[in-house]
Design a protein around this motif. Structure first.
Motif, short mmCIF file in Angstrom:
data_model
loop_
_atom_site.label_atom_id
_atom_site.label_comp_id
_atom_site.label_asym_id
_atom_site.label_seq_id
_atom_site.Cartn_x
_atom_site.Cartn_y
_atom_site.Cartn_z
N VAL A 16 -13.47 16.52 18.02
CA VAL A 16 -14.65 15.76 17.62
C VAL A 16 -14.38 14.29 17.93
CG1 VAL A 16 -16.20 15.08 15.75
CG2 VAL A 16 -15.21 17.37 15.76
N LEU A 17 -15.37 13.60 18.53
CA LEU A 17 -15.22 12.19 18.87
C LEU A 17 -16.45 11.41 18.44
CD1 LEU A 17 -13.80 12.57 22.47
CD2 LEU A 17 -12.54 11.67 20.52
N ARG A 18 -16.23 10.19 18.01
CA ARG A 18 -17.34 9.31 17.70
C ARG A 18 -17.75 8.53 18.94
NH1 ARG A 18 -18.73 8.91 12.67
NH2 ARG A 18 -19.85 6.96 13.08
N GLN A 39 -26.62 14.67 28.43
CA GLN A 39 -26.56 15.52 29.62
C GLN A 39 -25.61 16.68 29.42
OE1 GLN A 39 -28.38 15.51 32.39
NE2 GLN A 39 -27.27 17.35 33.04
N LEU A 40 -24.44 16.42 28.87
CA LEU A 40 -23.46 17.49 28.63
C LEU A 40 -23.98 18.50 27.60
CD1 LEU A 40 -20.23 15.30 28.60
CD2 LEU A 40 -20.85 16.98 30.35
N ALA A 41 -24.71 18.00 26.60
CA ALA A 41 -25.28 18.90 25.59
C ALA A 41 -26.34 19.80 26.21
CB ALA A 41 -25.87 18.09 24.44
N SER A 42 -27.13 19.25 27.15
CA SER A 42 -28.16 20.07 27.80
C SER A 42 -27.54 21.17 28.66
CB SER A 42 -29.06 19.18 28.66
OG SER A 42 -28.38 18.69 29.79
N GLU A 43 -26.30 20.94 29.11
CA GLU A 43 -25.60 21.95 29.91
C GLU A 43 -24.78 22.91 29.04
OE1 GLU A 43 -23.24 19.66 32.59
OE2 GLU A 43 -24.97 18.68 33.53
N GLY A 44 -24.83 22.69 27.71
CA GLY A 44 -24.12 23.57 26.80
C GLY A 44 -22.63 23.32 26.72
N LEU A 45 -22.16 22.19 27.25
CA LEU A 45 -20.72 21.91 27.29
C LEU A 45 -20.24 21.22 26.02
CD1 LEU A 45 -20.47 20.68 30.98
CD2 LEU A 45 -19.86 22.93 30.06
N VAL A 46 -21.15 20.54 25.32
CA VAL A 46 -20.82 19.88 24.06
C VAL A 46 -21.99 20.05 23.12
CG1 VAL A 46 -19.42 18.13 25.27
CG2 VAL A 46 -21.81 17.63 24.70
N ARG A 47 -21.80 19.65 21.90
CA ARG A 47 -22.92 19.58 20.97
C ARG A 47 -22.88 18.24 20.25
NH1 ARG A 47 -21.51 21.78 15.63
NH2 ARG A 47 -19.31 22.36 15.64
N ARG A 48 -24.05 17.66 20.12
CA ARG A 48 -24.14 16.37 19.44
C ARG A 48 -24.02 16.57 17.94
NH1 ARG A 48 -29.30 13.65 22.44
NH2 ARG A 48 -30.10 15.77 22.20
N VAL A 49 -23.28 15.69 17.31
CA VAL A 49 -23.17 15.69 15.85
C VAL A 49 -23.41 14.27 15.38
CG1 VAL A 49 -21.54 17.61 15.84
CG2 VAL A 49 -20.67 15.27 15.92
N HIS A 50 -23.55 14.10 14.07
CA HIS A 50 -23.83 12.77 13.54
C HIS A 50 -22.76 11.77 13.99
CE1 HIS A 50 -24.49 9.39 11.03
NE2 HIS A 50 -23.44 9.62 10.28
N GLY A 51 -23.21 10.77 14.72
CA GLY A 51 -22.32 9.70 15.12
C GLY A 51 -21.45 9.99 16.33
N GLY A 52 -21.57 11.20 16.90
CA GLY A 52 -20.68 11.49 18.01
C GLY A 52 -20.93 12.82 18.68
N VAL A 53 -19.84 13.51 19.03
CA VAL A 53 -19.93 14.72 19.85
C VAL A 53 -18.80 15.66 19.47
CG1 VAL A 53 -18.55 13.67 21.70
CG2 VAL A 53 -20.12 15.54 22.24
N ALA A 54 -19.06 16.97 19.58
CA ALA A 54 -18.05 17.98 19.27
C ALA A 54 -18.11 19.07 20.33
CB ALA A 54 -18.30 18.57 17.88
N LEU A 55 -17.05 19.87 20.38
CA LEU A 55 -17.05 21.03 21.26
C LEU A 55 -17.98 22.10 20.70
CD1 LEU A 55 -13.24 21.37 22.02
CD2 LEU A 55 -15.02 20.72 23.64
N PRO A 56 -18.64 22.87 21.56
CA PRO A 56 -19.45 23.98 21.05
C PRO A 56 -18.56 25.03 20.41
CG PRO A 56 -19.33 24.04 23.44
CD PRO A 56 -18.66 22.77 23.03
N THR A 57 -19.07 25.67 19.36
CA THR A 57 -18.30 26.73 18.73
C THR A 57 -18.33 27.98 19.59
OG1 THR A 57 -20.25 27.38 17.49
CG2 THR A 57 -18.75 25.87 16.42
N ALA A 58 -17.44 28.92 19.29
CA ALA A 58 -17.30 30.11 20.14
C ALA A 58 -18.59 30.90 20.24
CB ALA A 58 -16.18 30.99 19.60
N ASP A 59 -19.33 30.99 19.15
CA ASP A 59 -20.58 31.76 19.18
C ASP A 59 -21.81 30.86 19.29
OD1 ASP A 59 -20.88 32.45 15.58
OD2 ASP A 59 -20.50 30.60 16.71
N ASP A 60 -21.55 29.57 19.64
CA ASP A 60 -22.63 28.61 19.85
C ASP A 60 -23.48 28.40 18.61
OD1 ASP A 60 -25.52 28.09 21.93
OD2 ASP A 60 -23.91 26.70 21.45
#
Length: 357
Positions: A16-18, A39-60
């Motif tokens: 997780v990164l801010r 852009q990365l979230a639209s490609e399913g590579l990351v997910r946006r979280v409050h204040g930053g970004v995280a890796l998608p979980t295994a089951d999305d």
């Protein structure tokens, strides 16, 4: 792109990164990093979280604690802090408190040629979403909309609608149905027997095209002929040219037998009634008047019947849209239209005799 690859590498390492961490690490602006994340979230590579970004979980699926807007901030830019918009801002603040969000409010100006410097400062402060009422009548308007669409942040337009991108996709928005409000005023007047109902609009107002459209549509529905009535623009009530313009309005009413007017906005409606009194015409005896905005119409004497836009509800709905987008970036675009109301007071009366002479 190399920067996005580095972002992904760092995210793989830390989980997780801010956004603020990434701007320092990657040497890019907040807007650029937000755009990369979007852009990365639209490609399913990351997910946006409050204040930053995280890796998608295994089951999305999403972690509700991470995706919650709780504790986040929403930047809000409005064109004035002394008329109409304070009520909108209070509605936004009330909804934000319920959602544990903070409103970062900034005031622009109807004379501002470019809203982007103020918006840039809000983004640099690290807000999680933007609620904006940009100027749409300046040469920079299209650039502002494209800039907003490219921030990577949830964006909600207030009392404005716009689209961006190659497919002209709409941005999310919350607006008052001003045309409906104008129609309510016309129907109220025709119900009182008025057959010549005119409209007077303040030149500087971005709302006036919608009010005029509603007046025209309702007049047509009610079988009124608007060609022989009043359809005029007047300067701002503070303008030295306003008095002469109001005299032209009154003269036109007398020439055409117009017995009722819808006037946008309150200040212009009040100035018109005062000018009628100076010319020994009574309101509502000789001329019925309905104001549009209802900021101060009810405080005047006679208290003016007025159309009231749902200012607090507009602000609250915008915050909820932004919060919903933060919680679910993939949800469909929502455009919300809220109905105004008509407050009947003392400035209208039934028509029991011929038009004024």
């Amino acid at each position: 792109m190399a920067r996005r690859a580095r972002l992904l590498e760092q995210l793989q390492r830390d989980g997780v990164l801010r956004v603020s961490d990434l701007t320092d690490a990657l040497g890019a602006s907040t807007v650029t990093i937000r755009r990369d994340i979007a852009q990365l979230a639209s490609e399913g590579l990351v997910r946006r979280v409050h204040g930053g970004v995280a890796l998608p979980t295994a089951d999305d699926t999403r972690d509700p604690e991470l995706d919650s807007p709780s504790g986040g901030s929403v930047g809000m830019l409005v064109p004035s802090l002394d008329y109409y918009w304070p009520h909108v801002a209070r509605g936004a603040e009330g909804a934000a408190r319920e959602l544990d969000l903070k409103i970062v409010l900034r005031g622009s100006s109807y004379q501002t040629e470019d809203d982007r410097p103020q918006l840039n400062r809000l983004v640099d402060q690290g807000v999680d979403a933007l609620i904006v009422a940009p100027r749409m009548d300046v040469p920079t308007a299209r650039l502002t909309i494209e800039w907003l669409a490219g921030t990577g942040l949830p964006v909600v337009l207030l009392e404005r609608t716009a689209h961006a991108g190659p497919h002209h996709a709409f941005l999310e928005s919350v607006v008052t149905d001003h045309a409906q409000g104008a129609g309510m005023a016309v129907r109220h007047l025709t119900g009182l027997g008025h057959e010549k109902v005119g409209v007077v609009l303040a030149e500087p107002s971005p709302t006036r095209p919608h009010v005029r459209r509603g007046w025209l549509e309702a007049a047509d529905d009610c079988g009124l002929d608007v060609t022989g009535t009043v359809d005029m623009l007047v300067p701002d009530a503070q303008s030295p040219d306003c008095r002469a313009a109001l005299d032209r309005v009154i003269d036109r009413c007398l020439e055409t037998g117009t017995t009722a007017l819808l006037v946008h906005a309150d200040a212009e409606a009040i100035a018109l009634v005062e000018r009628c009194e100076e010319r020994h015409l009574s309101v509502p005896g000789d001329l019925s008047v309905i104001a549009y905005d209802d900021e101060v119409a009810g405080l005047f004497s006679p208290a003016l019947t007025a159309v009231r836009p749902p200012r607090g509800s507009i602000g609250a709905a915008a915050v909820r849209l932004a919060a919903d987008r933060l919680a679910d970036p993939r949800r469909p675009v929502h455009r919300v239209m809220i109905s105004p109301s008509l407050r009947v007071r003392d400035s209208v009366a039934a028509l029991h005799r011929p038009a004024v002479r």
